[in-house]
Scaffold this active site. Structure first.
Site, PDB file in Angstrom:
ATOM      1  CE1 TYR A  42       1.228   0.128   4.336  1.00 32.86           C
ATOM      2  CE2 TYR A  42      -0.105   2.025   4.070  1.00 32.86           C
ATOM      3  CZ  TYR A  42       0.858   1.356   4.937  1.00 32.86           C
ATOM      4  OH  TYR A  42       1.500   2.006   6.090  1.00 32.86           O
ATOM      5  NE  ARG A  44       6.862   4.353  -0.247  1.00 33.55           N
ATOM      6  CZ  ARG A  44       6.939   5.365   0.602  1.00 33.55           C
ATOM      7  NH1 ARG A  44       7.983   5.773   1.305  1.00 33.55           N
ATOM      8  NH2 ARG A  44       5.620   6.026   1.086  1.00 33.55           N
ATOM      9  CE  LYS A  96       3.725   3.522   3.099  1.00 34.56           C
ATOM     10  NZ  LYS A  96       3.744   3.047   4.316  1.00 34.56           N
ATOM     11  CD  GLU A 156      10.945   2.745   9.543  1.00 34.43           C
ATOM     12  OE1 GLU A 156      10.625   3.486   8.887  1.00 34.43           O
ATOM     13  OE2 GLU A 156      10.923   1.437   9.273  1.00 34.43           O
ATOM     14  CG  LEU A 184       9.032   3.160   3.894  1.00 31.05           C
ATOM     15  CD1 LEU A 184       9.098   1.701   3.073  1.00 31.05           C
ATOM     16  CD2 LEU A 184       7.817   3.646   4.535  1.00 31.05           C
TER      17      LEU A 184
HETATM   18  N1  PMP Z   1       8.385   4.626   8.179  1.00 32.88           N
HETATM   19  C1  PMP Z   1       7.189   3.860   8.135  1.00 32.88           C
HETATM   20  C2  PMP Z   1       7.404   2.780   9.018  1.00 32.88           C
HETATM   21  C3  PMP Z   1       6.051   4.403   7.483  1.00 32.88           C
HETATM   22  O1  PMP Z   1       4.855   3.575   7.736  1.00 32.88           O
HETATM   23  C4  PMP Z   1       5.971   5.760   6.743  1.00 32.88           C
HETATM   24  C5  PMP Z   1       4.902   6.361   6.457  1.00 32.88           C
HETATM   25  N2  PMP Z   1       4.399   5.654   5.298  1.00 32.88           N
HETATM   26  C6  PMP Z   1       7.179   6.290   6.842  1.00 32.88           C
HETATM   27  C7  PMP Z   1       8.364   5.856   7.528  1.00 32.88           C
HETATM   28  C8  PMP Z   1       7.282   7.799   6.219  1.00 32.88           C
HETATM   29  O2  PMP Z   1       7.064   7.554   4.796  1.00 32.88           O
HETATM   30  P1  PMP Z   1       6.538   8.597   3.741  1.00 32.88           P
HETATM   31  O3  PMP Z   1       7.423   9.868   3.921  1.00 32.88           O
HETATM   32  O4  PMP Z   1       6.761   7.938   2.485  1.00 32.88           O
HETATM   33  O5  PMP Z   1       5.118   8.853   4.096  1.00 32.88           O
END
Ligand code: PMP
Length: 296
Positions: free
Chosen positions: A31, A50, A149, A182, A206
């Site tokens: 997703y 992505r 993801k 993270e 991620l």
């Molecule tokens: N890390 C994780 C585990 C996430 O779920 C997200 C949210 N998608 C992020 C980092 C931040 O990613 P993004 O800046 O692409 O929204």
């Protein structure tokens, strides 16, 4: 309200997925969560790139081309009339008999859902979010690569539950080596030793799209950037910290456990530039015509 399900728009109350969908049975799917500003999906190309990468990593064929997905996204936004929104696109393995073999499912399920954006509490921007370093470790990248993801979110859910029990807004996970990884739905940055620090991708994170935008803005502002392996004590020793995601953008951190931080100059400068970047993106996307922002 309407959602997009497989081939077209359906009323939300009628949007139903089978109990034999492997997304439901096994969390087998991928997703993306995107933010919509004034009718434009910010960083749409990057999100779809992505998504394609995540799908390829789990051997899943996306049910539409990138252009087809763009059209479906904008159809969903148009049908709901949202200008500023949260948008989620999920593709599951689809419906099939019980069993883990991906070949059991013949057709992936596509769901696009959007809703009005709920602004984060004002205290987040003013005092900063409260983070807790949780005991739940980020799952190791050799077992399940966080670059996928995936809909299988239990690692993050358990970390989030732990952070809520600790009275925090977001949980910060370390990896199996004890390095900062993270947040449950965010990436972390902090200012330490004169550099803007963020865990490198080999820490098993991620690679957030917002993280990439922040890194490129930091480069333009001639900030010293350190992508690397950091310990929790280096983080707690920081002069300022913030988390990033498509939905919360750049959000200052006010507390990590008992350590306190104030939204500082670096965070404020990046927040201001990020807002400009969004504005420029929206303007450019609108000027470049409907084919690029998906209505074709
Ligand atoms: N890390 C994780 C585990 C996430 O779920 C997200 C949210 N998608 C992020 C980092 C931040 O990613 P993004 O800046 O692409 O929204």
């Amino acid at each position: 309200m309407k959602a997009y399900l497989n081939d077209g728009l359906v009323r939300l109350a009628e949007a139903r997925v089978s109990i034999f969908d492997h997304g439901f049975l096994y969390g087998d799917g991928v997703y993306e969560t995107m933010r919509v500003y004034d009718g434009v999906v910010f960083m749409l190309e990057e999100h779809l790139k992505r998504l394609s990468h995540s799908a390829a990593m789990i051997l899943l064929d996306l049910p539409k081309t990138v252009d087809g997905l763009k059209s479906a996204i904008y159809d969903t936004l148009d049908a709901n009339g949202f200008r500023d929104a949260y948008l989620r696109l999920a593709v599951t393995r689809g419906e099939g008999p019980i069993g883990l073999d991906p070949a059991l499912c013949k057709r992936p399920t596509l769901v696009i859902y959007c809703d009005k954006l709920k602004p984060p509490p004002l205290s987040f921007k003013e005092q900063g979010m409260k983070l807790a370093i949780v005991n739940t470790k980020r799952n190791c990248k050799e077992a399940l690569d966080p670059q996928i993801k995936s809909l299988n979110f239990l690692n993050n859910i358990l970390a989030k539950a732990e952070s809520l029990r600790a009275g925090a807004d977001e949980g910060l996970m370390l990896n199996m080596e004890g390095h900062v990884a993270e947040g449950t739905t965010s990436n972390i940055f902090f200012v330490h030793g004169g550099a803007l620090c963020t865990p490198a991708s080999e820490c098993g994170i991620l690679k957030g799209i917002t993280r990439d935008v922040v890194i490129s803005i930091a480069g333009r502002l001639h900030m010293k950037l350190a992508e690397g392996k950091f310990t929790a004590s280096q983080l707690l020793d920081a002069s300022e910290a913030f988390v990033t995601s498509s939905i919360i953008e750049i959000m200052p951190v006010g507390k990590i456990g008992d350590a306190r931080f104030k939204p500082g100059e670096v965070t404020k400068a990046l927040m201001a530039e990020y807002a400009k970047e969004v504005q420029a993106y929206v303007k450019e996307t609108k000027e470049s015509g409907p084919s690029i922002w998906g209505a074709s």
